[in-house]
Design an enzyme around this catalytic site. Structure first.
Site, short mmCIF file in Angstrom:
data_model
loop_
_atom_site.label_atom_id
_atom_site.label_comp_id
_atom_site.label_asym_id
_atom_site.label_seq_id
_atom_site.Cartn_x
_atom_site.Cartn_y
_atom_site.Cartn_z
N ASP A 56 66.40 22.80 84.85
CA ASP A 56 66.63 22.90 83.41
C ASP A 56 65.79 24.03 82.83
OD1 ASP A 56 67.26 22.39 80.72
OD2 ASP A 56 65.73 20.85 80.56
N ASP B 148 67.06 27.47 84.21
CA ASP B 148 68.37 27.79 83.63
C ASP B 148 68.22 28.30 82.19
OD1 ASP B 148 71.28 27.76 83.41
OD2 ASP B 148 70.98 26.02 82.13
N GLY B 149 67.43 27.61 81.40
CA GLY B 149 67.25 28.01 80.01
C GLY B 149 66.57 29.35 79.86
N ARG C 66 68.33 32.92 78.43
CA ARG C 66 67.76 33.69 77.33
C ARG C 66 67.34 35.09 77.79
NH1 ARG C 66 66.23 28.56 76.29
NH2 ARG C 66 64.18 28.70 77.26
N THR D 122 74.61 30.36 75.07
CA THR D 122 75.82 30.02 74.34
C THR D 122 75.63 28.68 73.64
OG1 THR D 122 76.81 28.83 76.20
CG2 THR D 122 77.27 31.20 76.06
N ASP E 165 73.02 21.32 77.53
CA ASP E 165 71.61 21.10 77.87
C ASP E 165 71.07 19.88 77.14
OD1 ASP E 165 68.98 21.97 78.98
OD2 ASP E 165 68.53 22.27 76.86
N ASP F 47 69.98 16.31 78.85
CA ASP F 47 68.62 15.80 78.64
C ASP F 47 68.63 14.40 78.05
OD1 ASP F 47 67.63 18.19 79.58
OD2 ASP F 47 67.10 18.97 77.61
#
Length: 146
Positions: free
Chosen positions: A64, A67-68, A72, A78, A85, A89
């Site tokens: 997570d 990926d985030g 960015r 998006t 996400d 979570d």
């Protein structure tokens, strides 16, 4: 069993999502769904095998974060990704708290309260971010207090 119509619609949606992904995004797109798989695996093992559950849950959390940050960094954030996400979570947190409620029934009210606060706060934060026109709930503006 899904009907042929449902299968066709799901195939169309999946094809559209895959067409929207290219280059670096393809790796993070697949990583996002692998994270969802790991979260489901963790939830499956929570009541019976705490070692597999913890390992899957931690690995999903690390994916997570990667990926985030990657989305960015490559400017590929998006609204769909931000909402997926948040949803992933919240689902992982709810499964964890439900399992803890099962093992510690005397603390069930605390776990229920935690679930309620978690969902309410994140729902408000996500929708406030979207109303402000942000592409991600992680965006920050130094001049604003939101």
């Amino acid at each position: 069993m899904p009907t042929n119509h449902v299968k066709a619609v799901l195939s169309y949606i999946l094809a559209g999502l895959l067409d929207a992904v290219d280059g670096h995004a393809a790796r993070f797109f697949n990583q996002r769904y692998f994270r969802i798989f790991l979260t489901l695996l963790a939830c499956y093992h929570m009541p019976t095998n705490h070692v597999k559950a913890v390992l899957s849950y931690i690995l999903a959390g690390l994916l997570d974060a990667v990926d985030g940050h990657a989305a960015r960094f490559f400017n590929q954030s998006t609204r769909f990704g931000a909402m997926l996400d948040q949803l992933t979570d919240r689902c992982a947190t709810m499964c964890l708290l439900a399992t803890l409620s099962y093992f510690y029934p005397s603390y069930m009210f605390f776990f229920q309260l935690s679930m309620t606060i978690d969902i309410a706060c994140h729902w408000l934060h996500l929708h406030t971010s979207l109303l402000l026109g942000k592409t991600s709930h992680k965006s920050k503006d130094a001049n604003r207090n939101d």
